[in-house]
Design a protein around this motif. Structure first.
Motif, mmCIF file in Angstrom:
data_model
loop_
_atom_site.group_PDB
_atom_site.id
_atom_site.type_symbol
_atom_site.label_atom_id
_atom_site.label_comp_id
_atom_site.label_asym_id
_atom_site.label_seq_id
_atom_site.Cartn_x
_atom_site.Cartn_y
_atom_site.Cartn_z
ATOM 1 N N TRP A 2 0.800 -1.171 -0.155
ATOM 2 C CA TRP A 2 0.022 0.097 -0.096
ATOM 3 C C TRP A 2 0.947 1.086 -0.124
ATOM 4 O O TRP A 2 0.565 2.349 -0.828
ATOM 5 C CB TRP A 2 -0.988 0.083 1.145
ATOM 6 C CG TRP A 2 -2.156 -0.794 1.054
ATOM 7 C CD1 TRP A 2 -2.607 -1.358 -0.025
ATOM 8 C CD2 TRP A 2 -2.772 -1.735 1.918
ATOM 9 N NE1 TRP A 2 -3.812 -2.343 0.288
ATOM 10 C CE2 TRP A 2 -3.694 -2.567 1.501
ATOM 11 C CE3 TRP A 2 -2.516 -1.672 3.482
ATOM 12 C CZ2 TRP A 2 -4.482 -3.330 2.187
ATOM 13 C CZ3 TRP A 2 -3.352 -2.593 4.296
ATOM 14 C CH2 TRP A 2 -4.096 -3.578 3.625
ATOM 15 N N HIS A 56 -0.169 5.185 -0.449
ATOM 16 C CA HIS A 56 -1.108 5.377 0.753
ATOM 17 C C HIS A 56 -0.570 5.473 2.038
ATOM 18 O O HIS A 56 0.541 4.942 2.085
ATOM 19 C CB HIS A 56 -2.116 4.102 0.853
ATOM 20 C CG HIS A 56 -2.853 3.874 -0.404
ATOM 21 N ND1 HIS A 56 -3.918 4.654 -0.811
ATOM 22 C CD2 HIS A 56 -2.973 2.904 -1.266
ATOM 23 C CE1 HIS A 56 -4.705 4.234 -1.829
ATOM 24 N NE2 HIS A 56 -4.044 2.981 -1.929
ATOM 25 N N LEU A 99 -8.532 -3.258 -1.756
ATOM 26 C CA LEU A 99 -8.793 -1.849 -2.014
ATOM 27 C C LEU A 99 -9.630 -1.712 -3.030
ATOM 28 O O LEU A 99 -10.779 -1.090 -3.055
ATOM 29 C CB LEU A 99 -7.703 -1.015 -2.227
ATOM 30 C CG LEU A 99 -6.465 -0.806 -1.344
ATOM 31 C CD1 LEU A 99 -5.528 0.246 -1.784
ATOM 32 C CD2 LEU A 99 -7.169 -0.625 0.544
ATOM 33 N N ASP A 109 -5.278 7.333 5.000
ATOM 34 C CA ASP A 109 -6.117 7.048 4.029
ATOM 35 C C ASP A 109 -6.560 5.393 3.972
ATOM 36 O O ASP A 109 -7.629 5.063 3.608
ATOM 37 C CB ASP A 109 -5.937 7.551 2.751
ATOM 38 C CG ASP A 109 -4.920 6.967 2.066
ATOM 39 O OD1 ASP A 109 -3.870 6.544 2.875
ATOM 40 O OD2 ASP A 109 -4.830 6.715 0.630
ATOM 41 N N VAL A 110 -5.537 4.782 4.572
ATOM 42 C CA VAL A 110 -5.829 3.204 5.088
ATOM 43 C C VAL A 110 -5.627 3.042 6.386
ATOM 44 O O VAL A 110 -4.751 3.322 6.972
ATOM 45 C CB VAL A 110 -4.938 2.410 4.257
ATOM 46 C CG1 VAL A 110 -5.086 0.803 4.423
ATOM 47 C CG2 VAL A 110 -4.919 2.447 2.706
#
Ligand SMILES: Nc1nc2c(ncn2[C@@H]2O[C@H](COP(=O)(O)OP(=O)(O)OP(=O)(O)O)[C@@H](O)[C@H]2O)c(=O)[nH]1
Ligand SMILES: [Mg+2]
Length: 325
Positions: free
Chosen positions: A70, A75, A240, A140-141
């Motif tokens: 990620w 991310h 995702l 954001d994650v």
């Protein structure tokens, strides 16, 4: 330092401040005190990923690889490791720290373990707020990792928008996941330790149970060897993508609505019970002694609470969040 100052610093990327804020939230939730975090209530990371599975299935090893994948996609990743069995919190669980230490110096990764608290089934009340906080400070994650496959894990992981269940071959994990109710909440199954025998049988068990479940969209089944990273990039991408698909189909919105409602219900129950135990002691004692019947006791307790409800419960301002444990 005030909560507001900590929040400002956390927004600027100060992980120490973020850690202290999380401790404040946990303390507040534990003691029923209220803290206000400006703008946090409505914040949420774009992706909230739940990871659960039996102890030792390889969740942390897998997560370490997922974080890497990620990060390469740009991310920022915040991880909350929830340990229902541990009364301790603040800092990472030792094993998790070892397995995820590749990322400790990366400003785009934050990893934190939280203990479970709260009267109802030990569910960690602080998790929803911590998830929002992670979103508010730019992750954001967000990942919620739980240990084990019991009721608590199912509840905690329901805070996620997309849920990954990690199973291993040859140990009846698929059957166990089914019993624990994970077939209903898994969006992606990962058969980890695919370097071991029994992968085909485990996949067959899962597919059979999925056939019976008729879930839409049908949960995916992927295979990984987390220790070498085999298959892990595909898992990172798939999770995702699935999250986006669930959002596009409206599944995420309806799950969130249910969750928000349940969060309030849980808090109300917890708070009312705390007050009953505190202010309704005499009534409870009379019930225990057998001198008062339950129905009358309930009426008396509700009347007692109604009289004293008003003063501290002013309407909340919008955009703020209350922690009432
Ligand atoms: N053979 C093999 N071993 C693995 C694999 N993935 C993880 N392991 C090993 O399995 C053990 C447990 O891995 P963890 O990542 O700690 O598992 P976990 O699910 O996070 O464990 P808990 O946090 O205790 O529930 C470690 O010794 C890992 O090295 C894999 O794909 N193949
Ligand atoms: Mg772990």
């Amino acid at each position: 330092m005030s909560v507001a100052e900590l929040l400002t610093r956390a927004r600027e990327g100060d992980k120490g401040a973020l850690a202290r804020l999380i401790s404040s939230i946990e303390r507040a939730v534990g003691s029923g005190e209220r803290i206000e975090l400006e703008g946090v209530w409505s914040a949420r990371p774009r992706f909230v990923v739940g990871v659960t599975g039996a102890p030792g299935a390889g969740k942390s090893t897998l997560l370490d690889k997922l974080i890497g994948a990620w990060r390469s996609l740009g991310h920022r990743v915040g991880v909350i490791a929830v340990d229902p069995s541990s009364p301790f919190s603040g800092g990472a669980i030792l094993g998790d720290r070892v397995r995820m230490q590749n990322h400790t110096h990366d400003p785009g990764v934050f990893i934190r373990s939280v203990a479970t608290r709260g009267a109802l089934g030990g569910l960690s009340r602080s998790v929803p707020t911590i998830v929002r906080l992670l979103g508010a400070v730019g992750f954001d994650v967000a990942v919620i990792e739980t240990v084990g496959v019991g009721q608590v894990e199912v509840e905690v992981v329901q805070e996620a928008d997309v849920t990954v269940v990690v199973v291993t071959p040859g140990w009846g994990d698929a059957i166990q996941a089914n019993k624990a109710g994970l077939m209903e909440i898994a969006d992606v199954f990962v058969i980890n330790k695919a370097d071991r025998p029994g992968v085909r049988e485990t996949r067959r068990d899962l597919e059979t149970m999925l056939d019976l479940g008729h879930r839409e969209p049908r949960p995916l089944v992927l295979e990984t060897v987390a220790t070498t990273g085999l298959g892990t990039e595909e898992v990172a991408r798939t999770v995702l993508d699935r999250a986006d698909e669930l959002a596009a189909r409206g599944v995420t919105a309806s799950r969130r609505a249910t969750r928000r409602r349940r969060e309030v219900e849980d808090l109300v129950v917890e708070r009312v019970l705390a007050r009953v135990e505190h202010e309704g002691r005499e009534v409870l004692r009379a019930v225990e002694a057998g001198s008062l019947d339950p129905a009358t006791a309930v009426e008396q307790l509700l009347a007692l609470l109604a009289v004293r409800a008003a003063p501290e419960d002013g309407a909340q301002e919008r955009g703020k969040v209350a922690h009432d444990g």
